[in-house]
Design a protein around this motif. Structure first.
Motif, mmCIF file in Angstrom:
data_model
loop_
_atom_site.group_PDB
_atom_site.id
_atom_site.type_symbol
_atom_site.label_atom_id
_atom_site.label_comp_id
_atom_site.label_asym_id
_atom_site.label_seq_id
_atom_site.Cartn_x
_atom_site.Cartn_y
_atom_site.Cartn_z
ATOM 1 N N VAL A 177 4.094 0.808 2.424
ATOM 2 C CA VAL A 177 4.098 -0.005 3.630
ATOM 3 C C VAL A 177 2.974 -1.033 3.538
ATOM 4 O O VAL A 177 2.195 -1.031 2.593
ATOM 5 C CB VAL A 177 3.942 0.877 4.897
ATOM 6 C CG1 VAL A 177 5.168 1.762 5.105
ATOM 7 C CG2 VAL A 177 2.693 1.735 4.839
ATOM 8 N N LYS A 178 2.888 -1.893 4.544
ATOM 9 C CA LYS A 178 1.899 -2.978 4.508
ATOM 10 C C LYS A 178 0.500 -2.560 4.933
ATOM 11 O O LYS A 178 -0.478 -3.226 4.592
ATOM 12 C CB LYS A 178 2.380 -4.131 5.386
ATOM 13 C CG LYS A 178 3.614 -4.819 4.849
ATOM 14 C CD LYS A 178 4.014 -5.985 5.740
ATOM 15 C CE LYS A 178 5.185 -6.726 5.170
ATOM 16 N NZ LYS A 178 6.473 -6.232 5.597
ATOM 17 N N SER A 179 0.377 -1.457 5.712
ATOM 18 C CA SER A 179 -0.931 -1.107 6.252
ATOM 19 C C SER A 179 -1.002 0.371 6.627
ATOM 20 O O SER A 179 0.029 1.042 6.766
ATOM 21 C CB SER A 179 -1.225 -1.943 7.503
ATOM 22 O OG SER A 179 -0.339 -1.550 8.552
ATOM 23 N N LEU A 235 10.597 4.251 1.590
ATOM 24 C CA LEU A 235 10.543 5.577 0.969
ATOM 25 C C LEU A 235 10.545 5.468 -0.552
ATOM 26 O O LEU A 235 11.429 4.861 -1.147
ATOM 27 C CB LEU A 235 11.730 6.435 1.422
ATOM 28 C CG LEU A 235 11.737 7.866 0.893
ATOM 29 C CD1 LEU A 235 10.549 8.657 1.431
ATOM 30 C CD2 LEU A 235 13.041 8.561 1.261
ATOM 31 N N LEU A 236 9.549 6.083 -1.182
ATOM 32 C CA LEU A 236 9.476 6.154 -2.640
ATOM 33 C C LEU A 236 9.868 7.545 -3.134
ATOM 34 O O LEU A 236 10.463 7.681 -4.187
ATOM 35 C CB LEU A 236 8.067 5.810 -3.125
ATOM 36 C CG LEU A 236 7.559 4.413 -2.768
ATOM 37 C CD1 LEU A 236 6.110 4.246 -3.199
ATOM 38 C CD2 LEU A 236 8.437 3.343 -3.389
ATOM 39 N N ILE A 240 -2.130 11.846 6.476
ATOM 40 C CA ILE A 240 -1.813 10.547 5.871
ATOM 41 C C ILE A 240 -2.946 10.187 4.919
ATOM 42 O O ILE A 240 -4.100 10.085 5.332
ATOM 43 C CB ILE A 240 -1.673 9.455 6.956
ATOM 44 C CG1 ILE A 240 -0.606 9.856 7.971
ATOM 45 C CG2 ILE A 240 -1.378 8.103 6.319
ATOM 46 C CD1 ILE A 240 -0.605 9.003 9.221
ATOM 47 N N ARG A 241 -2.604 9.982 3.638
ATOM 48 C CA ARG A 241 -3.610 9.640 2.641
ATOM 49 C C ARG A 241 -3.133 8.462 1.813
ATOM 50 O O ARG A 241 -2.017 8.480 1.296
ATOM 51 C CB ARG A 241 -3.860 10.830 1.710
ATOM 52 C CG ARG A 241 -4.311 12.114 2.404
ATOM 53 C CD ARG A 241 -5.782 12.146 2.691
ATOM 54 N NE ARG A 241 -6.582 12.037 1.497
ATOM 55 C CZ ARG A 241 -6.924 13.069 0.728
ATOM 56 N NH1 ARG A 241 -6.536 14.284 1.015
ATOM 57 N NH2 ARG A 241 -7.669 12.878 -0.337
ATOM 58 N N GLN A 242 -3.980 7.449 1.696
ATOM 59 C CA GLN A 242 -3.635 6.295 0.875
ATOM 60 C C GLN A 242 -3.753 6.655 -0.601
ATOM 61 O O GLN A 242 -4.668 7.371 -1.017
ATOM 62 C CB GLN A 242 -4.555 5.109 1.188
ATOM 63 C CG GLN A 242 -4.128 3.841 0.478
ATOM 64 C CD GLN A 242 -4.909 2.617 0.927
ATOM 65 O OE1 GLN A 242 -5.665 2.663 1.880
ATOM 66 N NE2 GLN A 242 -4.717 1.522 0.226
ATOM 67 N N VAL A 243 -2.817 6.162 -1.389
ATOM 68 C CA VAL A 243 -2.796 6.379 -2.833
ATOM 69 C C VAL A 243 -3.631 5.278 -3.490
ATOM 70 O O VAL A 243 -3.525 4.104 -3.135
ATOM 71 C CB VAL A 243 -1.336 6.338 -3.364
ATOM 72 C CG1 VAL A 243 -1.299 6.448 -4.878
ATOM 73 C CG2 VAL A 243 -0.505 7.435 -2.706
ATOM 74 N N MET A 292 0.836 -1.176 0.000
ATOM 75 C CA MET A 292 0.000 0.000 0.000
ATOM 76 C C MET A 292 0.884 1.244 0.000
ATOM 77 O O MET A 292 1.852 1.310 0.740
ATOM 78 C CB MET A 292 -0.881 0.029 1.247
ATOM 79 C CG MET A 292 -1.763 -1.185 1.434
ATOM 80 S SD MET A 292 -2.578 -1.147 3.042
ATOM 81 C CE MET A 292 -4.170 -0.594 2.547
ATOM 82 N N ARG A 293 0.510 2.191 -0.839
ATOM 83 C CA ARG A 293 1.258 3.447 -0.870
ATOM 84 C C ARG A 293 0.476 4.524 -0.123
ATOM 85 O O ARG A 293 -0.761 4.566 -0.206
ATOM 86 C CB ARG A 293 1.509 3.895 -2.303
ATOM 87 C CG ARG A 293 2.473 2.974 -3.044
ATOM 88 C CD ARG A 293 2.690 3.410 -4.458
ATOM 89 N NE ARG A 293 1.421 3.389 -5.183
ATOM 90 C CZ ARG A 293 1.154 4.113 -6.264
ATOM 91 N NH1 ARG A 293 2.062 4.918 -6.766
ATOM 92 N NH2 ARG A 293 -0.014 4.030 -6.857
#
Length: 141
Positions: A84-86, A40-41, A109-112, A1-2
């Motif tokens: 990350v995983k979660s 880190l991306l 914090i926002r999921q992509v 998950m990004r």
């Protein structure tokens, strides 16, 4: 998950006040931890909104609005993109971050979105196009 970790701007960051050497040192260590953990991306700070612009869309019309923008708490001073995983793991990484601004600050914090999040509307042809574009971008860097 990004996840995108969004550093909210402050009056100081909007005024162009640069971080102290101490903060840069702490952030450097934090970034090293992210890299060593393989999460880190990308991560960057942003210039104040006075150096930016917004493009407002209204159907086919486009209007350019030059900065600065007044709602500091809605502005972004920087970001990290992590994998990350979660969600909980993303939260734990943010909790380890040095305070990015003097005094009170906030990191959102926002999921992509991932391809599978779009459902049937994201056709095989659109998926193929997206993959091809990502490969082209990666090959240029």
């Amino acid at each position: 998950m990004r996840f995108m970790l969004i550093v909210k701007a402050s009056p100081e960051s909007e005024a162009g006040v640069m971080p102290s050497e101490e903060l840069l040192t702490h952030m450097g260590r934090y970034n090293e931890e992210l890299v060593k953990a393989g999460v880190l991306l990308a991560g960057e700070g942003l210039h104040p909104s006075a150096r930016g612009a917004r493009v407002r869309f209204n159907d086919n019309q486009r209007t350019v609005i030059d900065g600065p923008f007044t709602e500091t708490r809605e502005l972004i001073a920087g970001f990290w993109l992590i994998q990350v995983k979660s969600f909980d793991e993303a939260v734990e990484w943010v909790k380890r971050c040095p305070n990015p601004m003097p005094g009170e600050s906030e990191i959102e914090i926002r999921q992509v979105f991932e391809a599978e999040d779009f459902g049937a509307e994201f056709t095989p042809e659109l998926r193929e196009q997206e993959e091809r574009l990502r490969e082209q971008v990666a090959s240029k860097h």
